[in-house]
Design a protein around this motif. Structure first.
Motif, mmCIF file in Angstrom:
data_model
loop_
_atom_site.group_PDB
_atom_site.id
_atom_site.type_symbol
_atom_site.label_atom_id
_atom_site.label_comp_id
_atom_site.label_asym_id
_atom_site.label_seq_id
_atom_site.Cartn_x
_atom_site.Cartn_y
_atom_site.Cartn_z
ATOM 1 N N GLU A 235 -52.936 52.200 19.234
ATOM 2 C CA GLU A 235 -51.968 51.136 18.890
ATOM 3 C C GLU A 235 -50.615 51.742 18.482
ATOM 4 O OE1 GLU A 235 -54.734 51.872 17.340
ATOM 5 O OE2 GLU A 235 -54.404 51.996 15.171
ATOM 6 N N VAL A 236 -50.650 52.973 17.928
ATOM 7 C CA VAL A 236 -49.384 53.627 17.564
ATOM 8 C C VAL A 236 -48.779 54.276 18.807
ATOM 9 C CG1 VAL A 236 -48.325 55.450 16.139
ATOM 10 C CG2 VAL A 236 -50.129 53.998 15.182
ATOM 11 N N ALA A 237 -49.632 54.911 19.633
ATOM 12 C CA ALA A 237 -49.151 55.597 20.841
ATOM 13 C C ALA A 237 -48.335 54.647 21.726
ATOM 14 C CB ALA A 237 -50.336 56.160 21.619
ATOM 15 N N GLU A 238 -48.697 53.382 21.721
ATOM 16 C CA GLU A 238 -47.996 52.386 22.535
ATOM 17 C C GLU A 238 -46.528 52.199 22.145
ATOM 18 O OE1 GLU A 238 -49.543 48.253 22.741
ATOM 19 O OE2 GLU A 238 -51.354 49.335 23.375
ATOM 20 N N VAL A 239 -46.252 52.364 20.847
ATOM 21 C CA VAL A 239 -44.894 52.039 20.370
ATOM 22 C C VAL A 239 -44.125 53.261 19.850
ATOM 23 C CG1 VAL A 239 -45.407 49.630 19.780
ATOM 24 C CG2 VAL A 239 -45.869 51.422 18.091
ATOM 25 N N ALA A 240 -44.799 54.435 19.828
ATOM 26 C CA ALA A 240 -44.149 55.612 19.236
ATOM 27 C C ALA A 240 -43.757 56.623 20.308
ATOM 28 C CB ALA A 240 -45.101 56.276 18.247
ATOM 29 N N THR A 241 -42.823 57.495 19.951
ATOM 30 C CA THR A 241 -42.499 58.644 20.801
ATOM 31 C C THR A 241 -42.175 59.813 19.883
ATOM 32 O OG1 THR A 241 -41.182 59.384 22.693
ATOM 33 C CG2 THR A 241 -40.000 58.166 20.985
ATOM 34 N N SER A 242 -41.876 60.969 20.482
ATOM 35 C CA SER A 242 -41.446 62.112 19.667
ATOM 36 C C SER A 242 -40.214 62.727 20.309
ATOM 37 C CB SER A 242 -42.556 63.152 19.570
ATOM 38 O OG SER A 242 -42.770 63.744 20.836
ATOM 39 N N LEU A 243 -39.499 63.514 19.526
ATOM 40 C CA LEU A 243 -38.293 64.161 20.055
ATOM 41 C C LEU A 243 -38.656 65.079 21.220
ATOM 42 C CD1 LEU A 243 -35.283 64.806 19.930
ATOM 43 C CD2 LEU A 243 -35.760 66.448 18.102
ATOM 44 N N ALA A 244 -39.785 65.808 21.105
ATOM 45 C CA ALA A 244 -40.181 66.722 22.188
ATOM 46 C C ALA A 244 -40.449 65.950 23.474
ATOM 47 C CB ALA A 244 -41.418 67.517 21.776
ATOM 48 N N GLU A 245 -41.100 64.800 23.331
ATOM 49 C CA GLU A 245 -41.397 63.984 24.505
ATOM 50 C C GLU A 245 -40.078 63.513 25.147
ATOM 51 O OE1 GLU A 245 -45.421 61.558 24.559
ATOM 52 O OE2 GLU A 245 -43.768 60.454 23.666
ATOM 53 N N ALA A 246 -39.115 63.130 24.295
ATOM 54 C CA ALA A 246 -37.858 62.588 24.817
ATOM 55 C C ALA A 246 -37.015 63.659 25.494
ATOM 56 C CB ALA A 246 -37.065 61.947 23.679
ATOM 57 N N ARG A 247 -36.999 64.875 24.932
ATOM 58 C CA ARG A 247 -36.098 65.875 25.522
ATOM 59 C C ARG A 247 -36.825 66.867 26.424
ATOM 60 N NH1 ARG A 247 -34.258 70.347 21.021
ATOM 61 N NH2 ARG A 247 -36.261 71.413 20.982
ATOM 62 N N GLY A 248 -38.184 66.715 26.467
ATOM 63 C CA GLY A 248 -38.966 67.551 27.372
ATOM 64 C C GLY A 248 -39.048 69.004 26.948
ATOM 65 N N GLN A 249 -38.973 69.251 25.660
ATOM 66 C CA GLN A 249 -38.998 70.631 25.168
ATOM 67 C C GLN A 249 -39.464 70.640 23.720
ATOM 68 O OE1 GLN A 249 -35.069 72.227 25.017
ATOM 69 N NE2 GLN A 249 -35.739 74.343 25.056
ATOM 70 N N LYS A 250 -40.315 71.618 23.378
ATOM 71 C CA LYS A 250 -40.839 71.720 22.019
ATOM 72 C C LYS A 250 -39.697 71.866 21.002
ATOM 73 C CE LYS A 250 -44.339 74.023 19.384
ATOM 74 N NZ LYS A 250 -44.253 75.199 18.576
ATOM 75 N N VAL A 251 -39.887 71.316 19.813
ATOM 76 C CA VAL A 251 -38.837 71.367 18.788
ATOM 77 C C VAL A 251 -39.203 72.400 17.722
ATOM 78 C CG1 VAL A 251 -37.577 70.000 17.074
ATOM 79 C CG2 VAL A 251 -38.500 68.877 19.111
ATOM 80 N N PRO A 252 -38.335 73.388 17.454
ATOM 81 C CA PRO A 252 -38.577 74.295 16.326
ATOM 82 C C PRO A 252 -38.395 73.504 15.023
ATOM 83 C CG PRO A 252 -36.795 75.094 17.750
ATOM 84 C CD PRO A 252 -37.072 73.678 18.131
#
Ligand code: BTN
Length: 343
Positions: A235-252
């Protein structure tokens, strides 16, 4: 320097390892000579070498080239003071970090610290929350080792009725940091950070005050940095994202946290010095709510209208079909169309 390897630096005490790391971090991609390090820190060359060896044991990658010196290549993906201190150039925020592997909620821990007298700017960070809290009694899902969960103790000089402005101050700082890090983030009123219509970060502020005086504010921030959809319940996966997902690169994570603390402190300073107006105008530019048709849900009622502006207190002004302007101070808004100025 005392026996424990601490050097007093103005208001902050840093360990020798933190100091070596700050010099190496300042050097960026350049080498810093062993001689320069030992001269600046008042240490023997052997002591510098031992310190570098101990940092390598902790997961730091440090190049050492004879006749050139040392260069910091990679820092471990942790958020302990050792990782954060060398990256910070704030005056108060994050200069004291209380790091825990796991906590029920950083807000609760910070609240207790503040009651016991913690100073303005002290920060609680954890890798994982077991009872992370969101706005309006919701949970904040906090999987371990991937994201950023922190709470800052703030002691602003503000009357209690102006304390809610701090939430918008924080929203501006988080949005700008996300954008600088490559995420096309905008603010959904009052303080949801979204990328592409999905939630990437949230802010929960809690106040301890008397009628005339703020004792302290706990500013809790959760940012999804490296979580994938599978790290969240469906239910959270449906409405959430992460910065890494958005920019396509892991975040330090330590770099992101240090950048956010710097921006947050800059905006807190602007707010303290100049009041809410500059915050309001930055908020407007980052807003994905203004100019949109919205469904407003408060504890007492629901209505639709067009989100026109925020007023001088941060309340949302909604123009209804009947032609009245409603002032919303607390509640949720659902945005009824998908296009927005930022996405
Ligand atoms: C929201 O959007 O509902 C607010 C979410 C706030 C989450 C953060 S994570 C760190 C801090 N500790 C908590 O328990 N909540 C806040």
């Amino acid at each position: 320097m005392d026996e424990g390897g601490y050097v007093a630096l103005s208001t902050v005490e840093q360990t020798t390892e933190e100091l070596v790391l700050s010099f190496l971090a300042d050097g960026g991609e350049d080498f810093t000579s062993g001689e320069a390090l030992s001269g600046k820190l008042g240490l023997s060359r052997t002591a510098v070498w031992k310190c570098v060896a101990s940092l390598r044991d902790k997961g730091y990658r440090i190049d050492a080239v004879p006749s050139r010196g040392y260069r910091l290549v990679e820092i471990p993906d942790r958020l302990t003071p050792l990782e954060l201190q060398p990256l910070l150039n704030t005056h108060d925020l994050g200069r004291t970090v209380h790091y825990r592997e796991e906590l029920p909620s950083t807000n609760d821990f910070a609240f207790r610290l503040a009651q016991e007298g913690a100073f303005h700017g002290e920060v609680v960070i954890t890798e994982r929350q077991t009872q992370g809290r969101g706005r309006r009694g919701r949970n904040w899902i906090s999987p371990p080792g991937l994201n950023l969960y922190f709470s800052a103790v703030l002691r602003p000089e503000l009357p209690p009725q102006r304390a809610p402005e701090l939430t918008l101050v924080a929203a501006v700082a988080v949005a700008e940091t996300l954008r600088e890090a490559g995420g096309d983030a905008g603010i959904k009123w009052p303080n949801d950070l979204q990328i592409g219509g999905r939630k990437v970060a949230g802010i929960l502020t809690e106040l301890s005050a008397e009628p005339e005086q703020v004792h302290f504010v706990i500013l809790g921030v959760g940012v999804n940095l490296n979580a994938k959809k599978t790290d969240f319940p469906p239910e959270v996966a449906e409405v959430a994202t992460s910065l890494a997902e958005a920019r396509g690169q892991k975040v330090p994570r330590a770099l992101f946290a240090a950048a956010l603390f710097t921006r947050l402190e800059q905006w807190l300073d602007v707010h303290q010095r100049e009041g809410f107006e500059p915050v309001r105008s930055a908020w407007r530019k980052l807003s994905i709510t203004l100019g949109r048709d919205v469904l407003v849900k408060t504890e007492r009622r629901e209505f639709t209208g067009m989100a026109e502006d925020i007023d001088e207190t941060g309340a949302l002004l909604v123009r209804t079909r009947e032609g009245t302007t409603e002032r919303v101070i607390a509640g949720d808004v659902e945005q009824l169309r998908t296009q927005s100025p930022h996405q």
